[in-house]
Enzyme design. Structure first.
Site, PDB file in Angstrom:
ATOM      1  N   SER A   1     -66.930  15.153 -62.617  1.00  0.00           N
ATOM      2  CA  SER A   1     -68.067  14.525 -63.209  1.00  0.00           C
ATOM      3  C   SER A   1     -67.672  13.310 -63.423  1.00  0.00           C
ATOM      4  CB  SER A   1     -68.163  15.133 -64.902  1.00  0.00           C
ATOM      5  OG  SER A   1     -68.913  14.472 -65.601  1.00  0.00           O
TER       6      SER A   1
ATOM      7  N   TYR B   1     -63.241  18.198 -72.375  1.00  0.00           N
ATOM      8  CA  TYR B   1     -64.092  18.119 -71.176  1.00  0.00           C
ATOM      9  C   TYR B   1     -63.860  16.974 -70.359  1.00  0.00           C
ATOM     10  CZ  TYR B   1     -68.076  17.684 -68.088  1.00  0.00           C
ATOM     11  OH  TYR B   1     -68.938  17.710 -67.007  1.00  0.00           O
TER      12      TYR B   1
END
Length: 259
Positions: A139, A152
């Site tokens: 990401s 995360y």
């Protein structure tokens, strides 16, 4: 000659489903992994109906410590070897880490880090033998600190670092290794994370089908990283222009505002 497959985790929704469609459209036989057997079966039926090779369906929750063993056993029972590993499965949770459920955050580490690492290493001999490839879905968060989504962001920093190192180690063996670093993508990920898309998501988002197409092309071209969308591509450059403390504060304000 043993039949070769492309193993795709998190194939039941979002980018994972689109990656399955793209790989299948290019003649790959797939082994599809996710928790929801009904969705995997429906996707396998769709792929077969479109003229693709019948996928192997492996319902499995990657939170479980023995998920890698189950996947390996299912593949061995089907008499296939892995040519490509696509570690797409992952999830995030919004909110301050100290206020979120600890078990849920440890599950996130299990999926985003442990399972990804397990499958990358477990099938590396087959990737080398078949001169295949490894695509790990990271990401843009992997380049940033992430107050409001701390665990995360940290898992995606691991994915970025680990994949780049694996690329260096596997390159002499002719194995392609690519990390996919998308920004906001409209999918079930956002609902599960408790994320309410804001203006930044509208500006930076790329549709899952477009992300999957770019990821496939990037892997086949053996690109180090694929960052879909112009807005996402400039983020690593912008990070060089500002102190880490400034980035930390900006991300924290943005994240916590979107809850």
């Amino acid at each position: 000659m043993t039949e070769r497959v492309t193993l795709i985790t998190g194939a039941s929704a979002g980018i994972g489903t689109e990656l399955a469609r793209v790989f299948a459209s290019h003649g790959h036989r797939l082994a599809l992994v996710a928790r929801r057997a009904d969705r995997l079966t429906a996707l396998a039926t769709e792929i077969t109906a479109a003229g693709g090779k019948a996928p192997i369906v492996i319902p499995c929750d990657l939170v479980e410590p023995d998920c890698g063993d189950k996947i390996a056993e299912a593949l061995a029972a089907s008499g296939v070897e892995v040519e490509y590993v696509v570690n797409n499965a992952g999830f995030g949770l919004f909110g301050k880490a100290v206020q979120r459920d600890r078990a849920d955050q440890l599950d996130m580490i299990a999926v985003n880090i442990r399972a990804l690492t397990d499958l990358s290493l477990r099938f590396s001999d087959q990737l080398i033998g078949n001169r295949g490839g490894l695509l790990n879905v990271g990401s843009i968060a992997g380049f940033l600190p992430g107050p409001g989504m701390a665990v995360y962001y940290a898992t995606k920093a691991y994915v970025l670092s680990f994949t780049e190192a694996m690329r260096a180690e596997l390159a002499p063996h002719g194995v392609r290794v690519t990390v996919l670093c998308p920004g906001p993508v409209p999918s079930e990920f956002q609902a599960r994370a408790g994320f309410r898309p804001g203006f930044d998501s509208a500006v930076l988002k790329v549709l899952p089908a477009d992300v999957a197409q770019q990821a496939y092309r990037g892997l086949m071209a053996n690109k180090r990283a694929v960052m879909p969308g112009l807005g996402i591509k400039i983020v690593p450059f912008l990070l060089r222009l500002f102190p880490r403390s400034f980035i930390l504060g900006a991300v924290g304000r943005l994240q916590l505002r979107q809850r």
